[in-house]
Motif scaffolding. Sequence first.
Motif, PDB file in Angstrom:
ATOM      1  N   SER A  34      -0.843  -6.508  11.730  1.00  0.00           N
ATOM      2  CA  SER A  34      -1.247  -5.148  11.378  1.00  0.00           C
ATOM      3  C   SER A  34      -0.161  -4.539  10.497  1.00  0.00           C
ATOM      4  O   SER A  34       0.997  -4.441  10.887  1.00  0.00           O
ATOM      5  N   TRP A  35      -0.561  -4.123   9.306  1.00  0.00           N
ATOM      6  CA  TRP A  35       0.380  -3.620   8.310  1.00  0.00           C
ATOM      7  C   TRP A  35       0.107  -2.151   8.025  1.00  0.00           C
ATOM      8  O   TRP A  35      -1.021  -1.694   8.121  1.00  0.00           O
ATOM      9  N   GLN A  36       1.161  -1.427   7.661  1.00  0.00           N
ATOM     10  CA  GLN A  36       0.996  -0.011   7.338  1.00  0.00           C
ATOM     11  C   GLN A  36       2.105   0.464   6.420  1.00  0.00           C
ATOM     12  O   GLN A  36       3.079  -0.247   6.170  1.00  0.00           O
ATOM     13  N   LEU A  37       1.957   1.691   5.945  1.00  0.00           N
ATOM     14  CA  LEU A  37       2.967   2.353   5.135  1.00  0.00           C
ATOM     15  C   LEU A  37       4.002   3.000   6.048  1.00  0.00           C
ATOM     16  O   LEU A  37       3.702   3.317   7.204  1.00  0.00           O
ATOM     17  N   PRO A  38       5.213   3.241   5.546  1.00  0.00           N
ATOM     18  CA  PRO A  38       6.189   4.004   6.338  1.00  0.00           C
ATOM     19  C   PRO A  38       5.659   5.412   6.574  1.00  0.00           C
ATOM     20  O   PRO A  38       5.181   6.059   5.639  1.00  0.00           O
ATOM     21  N   GLN A  39       5.734   5.858   7.798  1.00  0.00           N
ATOM     22  CA  GLN A  39       5.265   7.201   8.133  1.00  0.00           C
ATOM     23  C   GLN A  39       5.789   7.583   9.503  1.00  0.00           C
ATOM     24  O   GLN A  39       6.223   6.738  10.265  1.00  0.00           O
ATOM     25  N   GLY A  40       5.728   8.866   9.806  1.00  0.00           N
ATOM     26  CA  GLY A  40       6.138   9.338  11.122  1.00  0.00           C
ATOM     27  C   GLY A  40       5.930  10.823  11.249  1.00  0.00           C
ATOM     28  O   GLY A  40       5.582  11.512  10.276  1.00  0.00           O
ATOM     29  N   GLY A  41       6.157  11.312  12.461  1.00  0.00           N
ATOM     30  CA  GLY A  41       5.941  12.718  12.760  1.00  0.00           C
ATOM     31  C   GLY A  41       7.044  13.614  12.241  1.00  0.00           C
ATOM     32  O   GLY A  41       8.188  13.189  12.060  1.00  0.00           O
ATOM     33  N   LEU A  42       6.679  14.864  11.997  1.00  0.00           N
ATOM     34  CA  LEU A  42       7.651  15.876  11.586  1.00  0.00           C
ATOM     35  C   LEU A  42       8.391  16.375  12.816  1.00  0.00           C
ATOM     36  O   LEU A  42       7.764  16.674  13.840  1.00  0.00           O
ATOM     37  N   ASP A  43       9.710  16.442  12.722  1.00  0.00           N
ATOM     38  CA  ASP A  43      10.502  17.057  13.780  1.00  0.00           C
ATOM     39  C   ASP A  43      10.339  18.574  13.680  1.00  0.00           C
ATOM     40  O   ASP A  43       9.951  19.095  12.626  1.00  0.00           O
ATOM     41  N   GLU A  59      12.949   3.470   9.125  1.00  0.00           N
ATOM     42  CA  GLU A  59      12.045   2.330   9.268  1.00  0.00           C
ATOM     43  C   GLU A  59      12.354   1.167   8.333  1.00  0.00           C
ATOM     44  O   GLU A  59      11.983   0.035   8.634  1.00  0.00           O
ATOM     45  N   THR A  60      13.022   1.442   7.199  1.00  0.00           N
ATOM     46  CA  THR A  60      13.213   0.384   6.202  1.00  0.00           C
ATOM     47  C   THR A  60      14.653   0.175   5.757  1.00  0.00           C
ATOM     48  O   THR A  60      14.953  -0.821   5.100  1.00  0.00           O
ATOM     49  N   LEU A 112      15.004  -4.212   8.200  1.00  0.00           N
ATOM     50  CA  LEU A 112      14.246  -3.796   9.382  1.00  0.00           C
ATOM     51  C   LEU A 112      15.006  -4.067  10.679  1.00  0.00           C
ATOM     52  O   LEU A 112      14.449  -3.920  11.765  1.00  0.00           O
ATOM     53  N   THR A 113      16.276  -4.437  10.586  1.00  0.00           N
ATOM     54  CA  THR A 113      17.089  -4.787  11.753  1.00  0.00           C
ATOM     55  C   THR A 113      17.064  -3.693  12.821  1.00  0.00           C
ATOM     56  O   THR A 113      16.981  -3.981  14.003  1.00  0.00           O
ATOM     57  N   HIS A 114      17.142  -2.444  12.392  1.00  0.00           N
ATOM     58  CA  HIS A 114      17.217  -1.330  13.342  1.00  0.00           C
ATOM     59  C   HIS A 114      15.861  -0.688  13.626  1.00  0.00           C
ATOM     60  O   HIS A 114      15.777   0.268  14.379  1.00  0.00           O
ATOM     61  N   SER A 115      14.814  -1.207  13.029  1.00  0.00           N
ATOM     62  CA  SER A 115      13.479  -0.651  13.223  1.00  0.00           C
ATOM     63  C   SER A 115      12.888  -1.159  14.538  1.00  0.00           C
ATOM     64  O   SER A 115      12.860  -2.359  14.792  1.00  0.00           O
ATOM     65  N   LYS A 116      12.424  -0.243  15.347  1.00  0.00           N
ATOM     66  CA  LYS A 116      11.729  -0.613  16.592  1.00  0.00           C
ATOM     67  C   LYS A 116      10.246  -0.849  16.334  1.00  0.00           C
ATOM     68  O   LYS A 116       9.583  -1.509  17.107  1.00  0.00           O
ATOM     69  N   GLU A 117       9.743  -0.302  15.243  1.00  0.00           N
ATOM     70  CA  GLU A 117       8.306  -0.344  14.958  1.00  0.00           C
ATOM     71  C   GLU A 117       7.862  -1.544  14.132  1.00  0.00           C
ATOM     72  O   GLU A 117       6.720  -1.965  14.238  1.00  0.00           O
ATOM     73  N   PHE A 118       8.751  -2.070  13.278  1.00  0.00           N
ATOM     74  CA  PHE A 118       8.319  -3.059  12.292  1.00  0.00           C
ATOM     75  C   PHE A 118       9.147  -4.332  12.337  1.00  0.00           C
ATOM     76  O   PHE A 118      10.328  -4.300  12.646  1.00  0.00           O
TER      77      PHE A 118
END
Length: 158
Positions: A34-43, A59-60, A112-118
């Motif tokens: 499953s692939w997607q664009l970088p995205q996330g919620g606003l703080d 994320e990247t 992506l070493t530090h990415s938990k999502e990807f």
Amino acid sequence: MKRPSQYFRAGAGALIINRRGQVLILERSDIPGSWQLPQGGLDEEEEPYQAVIREVEEETGITASDLQLIAPHPEPLVYELPLQARRNKTGRGQVIYFFLFRFIGDENRLDLTHSKEFRNWRWTTARRMVGLTVEFRAGVYRRLAEHFAQFLSEDEYR
């Protein structure tokens, strides 16, 4: 603050293209294939542009100096999550402010070493991007591809 039972989470996302007009997509760690664009919620108290720069770096590994802003999408785009994917954090879905960027850095910056999502990344065409994402995001990605077609490497969205 208690969230209402039916809400759409505000977010920011990036359509990042390389010099050839190919799109950067990321493979989810929790859903291989499953692939997607970088995205996330606003703080809280964060503006969409600040959020997208933060999310892309988290994320990247790509920093703001690796990106050239081409244009924001003229309106927020919305997707609704399937019932089984809804959580307190995500609500019913997301309302996302998308930005088109050109990647001007070195590909060694993609980390992506530090990415938990990807777990993986690649450059692809807009058509493949739409085909590789989960169905509930596909309509949003198609609209992005159609709107920004002049910057993309293929012409099927023109």
